[in-house]
Design a protein around this motif. Structure first.
Motif, PDB file in Angstrom:
ATOM      1  N   ARG A  55      -2.073   1.220   8.078  1.00  0.00           N
ATOM      2  CA  ARG A  55      -0.958   0.314   7.839  1.00  0.00           C
ATOM      3  C   ARG A  55      -1.313  -0.646   6.716  1.00  0.00           C
ATOM      4  N   GLY A  56      -0.523  -0.646   5.678  1.00  0.00           N
ATOM      5  CA  GLY A  56      -0.766  -1.539   4.555  1.00  0.00           C
ATOM      6  C   GLY A  56      -0.490  -2.985   4.952  1.00  0.00           C
ATOM      7  N   GLY A  57      -1.440  -3.872   4.691  1.00  0.00           N
ATOM      8  CA  GLY A  57      -1.243  -5.279   4.981  1.00  0.00           C
ATOM      9  C   GLY A  57      -1.414  -5.658   6.443  1.00  0.00           C
ATOM     10  N   ALA A  58      -1.769  -4.704   7.287  1.00  0.00           N
ATOM     11  CA  ALA A  58      -1.973  -4.980   8.713  1.00  0.00           C
ATOM     12  C   ALA A  58      -3.087  -4.076   9.224  1.00  0.00           C
ATOM     13  N   SER A  59      -3.678  -4.467  10.333  1.00  0.00           N
ATOM     14  CA  SER A  59      -4.705  -3.591  10.903  1.00  0.00           C
ATOM     15  C   SER A  59      -4.035  -2.467  11.666  1.00  0.00           C
ATOM     16  N   GLY A  60      -4.736  -1.370  11.810  1.00  0.00           N
ATOM     17  CA  GLY A  60      -4.225  -0.263  12.596  1.00  0.00           C
ATOM     18  C   GLY A  60      -3.747   0.909  11.777  1.00  0.00           C
TER      19      GLY A  60
END
Length: 77
Positions: A55-60
């Motif tokens: 996920r771009g800009g987020a974890s996971g």
């Protein structure tokens, strides 16, 4: 049909991202490495696809299954 599943884990390391769908590739000591390869093969047989990405800009990670809702007109299936 589009189904997405998102987690909030650490994501997929870049060095293994391109190998996820290779048969017999696994990061687990007791895994066969066939699960994603078989799943992708089945999705493609149904004119669909499976995508897994960080996920771009987020974890996971986000895993998405896309399948057509119906056969195209003129198809004999």
């Amino acid at each position: 049909l589009c189904i997405s599943v998102v987690d909030s884990g650490p994501g997929i390391p870049a060095e293994i991202e391109e190998r996820l769908f290779e048969p017999y590739f696994s990061t687990k000591t007791n895994g066969t490495g066939l699960g994603l390869a078989i799943s992708q093969s089945l999705a493609r047989e149904m004119d669909g696809e499976i995508m897994i990405r960080n996920r771009g800009g987020a974890s996971g990670v986000e895993a998405t299954l896309r399948l057509p809702l119906s056969a195209e007109e003129g198809s004999e299936e």
